[in-house]
Design an enzyme around this catalytic site. Structure first.
Site, mmCIF file in Angstrom:
data_model
loop_
_atom_site.group_PDB
_atom_site.id
_atom_site.type_symbol
_atom_site.label_atom_id
_atom_site.label_comp_id
_atom_site.label_asym_id
_atom_site.label_seq_id
_atom_site.Cartn_x
_atom_site.Cartn_y
_atom_site.Cartn_z
ATOM 1 N N SER A 17 41.603 10.996 4.525
ATOM 2 C CA SER A 17 41.779 9.680 5.492
ATOM 3 C C SER A 17 41.001 8.757 5.244
ATOM 4 O O SER A 17 40.947 7.608 5.223
ATOM 5 C CB SER A 17 41.882 10.426 6.790
ATOM 6 O OG SER A 17 40.426 10.965 6.945
ATOM 7 N N HIS A 49 36.916 8.092 9.204
ATOM 8 C CA HIS A 49 37.970 6.916 9.117
ATOM 9 C C HIS A 49 37.007 5.702 9.329
ATOM 10 O O HIS A 49 37.285 4.601 8.548
ATOM 11 C CB HIS A 49 38.927 6.836 10.419
ATOM 12 C CG HIS A 49 39.793 7.892 10.490
ATOM 13 N ND1 HIS A 49 40.563 7.897 11.561
ATOM 14 C CD2 HIS A 49 40.183 8.935 9.675
ATOM 15 C CE1 HIS A 49 41.509 9.233 11.265
ATOM 16 N NE2 HIS A 49 41.029 9.570 10.168
#
Length: 394
Positions: A202, A254
């Site tokens: 991610s 993230h």
């Protein structure tokens, strides 16, 4: 997705199923932005020369290779996991698959291997990085996934985002953007979330989104429909980051990946001025206006971004290797990864073990599930014992 024990899929979210136990944290799947070409169109026509495409189109092969590599490593992880052998009598999911069957859903709801298997293959585990100097885990973890759901969500996002970018900018720049952004996501995650293990791509996927945003800004003058493209991209980024405040999702991966990719976009994805390109492709006898290759603001952004990126990653790595936990210096930062509500809690679940040690033999029993194991250790620290307990109880 990026996960400590993976669990879902918007651009990789690191997933931390119960941060205190040794579960794998996956990431959420990214909302896929529109193709680069449809978001904004580079001006590509010179009236004096007829239609031509000023920027080279690349054949995308690296992103598909990344997808194949991630899937292959997941299959290898399942082979090494061998649930029937290590499940201690617990029923594996999909037992007809033999050694490729999945761990019980209460242990891994993403249909994947155990935390211990991912740890052996290079999952991000802060204790291993700090005390055993295994900094390579900051890179290796981005190629591992906690389950079928985790790997599918991440790879679909990578295909939709990465292939378009590789067509526009080539495999070298996009490959570096992907790997360095993944490292940045792992680094920030390790500085804030120091229990459990983490796997997933991610951070790297958010890096591609960050690179798309900075590419649009630094090449602003060559795009049409720029405001609509900018607004669309910002909405997509905000939605994906908002998903990260849910429990069991590692939003620090993230955020770290996005910031790294955003800075790298100013360095790797800079375009020359259209007038400079037009002059290079002009026909004999046609004299296009003389222009410099890059605008001054592009050069300034290139220098500033490179300095910030190098300084930030160097500082973060030094702090991590010294065992610094940034939560001790920022009392509110944990809200960036999980916001508690009446529907869920963000508190870590405590695990307790009973231990007895004779010489270098440590006998440990998890009080929550009754599992026990014997470890051969010397000079055992309290943090190592807690990590073993978390792993045994996961």
């Amino acid at each position: 997705m990026r996960g400590r024990n993976p669990s879902s899929g918007n651009v990789e979210i690191k997933v931390h199923p119960r941060r205190a136990d040794n579960t794998v944290h996956p990431g959420a799947a990214l909302a896929t932005p529109p193709p680069v070409e449809s978001m904004s169109s580079p001006m590509s026509v010179n009236p004096a020369m007829g239609d031509f495409r000023p920027f080279k189109r690349w054949f995308p092969w690296l992103v598909p290779f990344f997808v194949v590599a991630n899937v292959a490593l997941f299959i290898i992880a399942m082979y090494m996991n061998n649930c029937p052998k290590q499940s201690n009598g617990a029923s594996c999911v999909g037992s007809f698959l033999g050694r490729f069957s999945f761990q019980p859903l209460k242990e891994n709801p993403l249909f994947g291997p155990s935390s211990s298997t991912l740890d052996k293959m290079g999952a991000l585990e802060v204790n291993e990085v700090v005390h055993r100097h295994q900094a390579w885990r900051l890179i290796s973890c981005i190629w591992l996934h906690a389950g079928v759901i985790h790997v599918l969500a991440n790879m679909l996002s990578l295909i939709f985002i990465g292939i378009r970018l590789e067509q526009e900018f080539g495999f070298v720049r996009i490959g570096l953007l992907y790997v360095i952004s993944g490292f940045g996501g792992s680094l920030l995650s390790a500085l804030f979330i120091q229990s459990g293990i983490s796997v997933g791509a991610s951070g790297a996927l958010f890096g591609l989104l960050g690179g798309m945003l900075s590419e649009l800004l630094t090449n602003w003058t060559i795009y049409a429909n720029k405001c609509a493209a900018l607004l669309t991209l910002i909405v997509i980024i905000v939605i994906n980051l908002a998903v990260g405040i849910l429990p069991h999702v590692d939003n620090f991966a993230h955020i770290g990946g996005f910031i790294s990719g955003f800075l790298l976009g100013f360095v790797f994805l800079i375009r020359p001025q259209f007038g400079w390109v037009s002059r290079r492709h002009s026909r004999p006898g046609y004299s296009a206006p003389l222009k410099s290759k890059h605008k001054p603001y592009q050069c300034v952004l290139w220098v500033v971004s490179l300095i910030l990126l190098v300084a930030g990653m160097t500082t973060g790595l030094v702090l991590l290797l010294r065992g610094v936990n940034l939560n001790d210096h920022c009392s509110w930062c944990h809200y960036l990864s999980c916001v508690p509500t009446s529907k869920w809690s963000c508190k870590s679940q405590k695990v307790y073990c009973e231990t007895t040690q004779i010489g270098n033999q440590l006998n440990m029993t998890c009080l929550s599930n009754g599992r026990s194991n014997i470890y051969s250790l010397s000079n055992t620290s309290s943090s190592e014992v807690q990590q073993l307990c978390s792993r045994l109880c996961s």
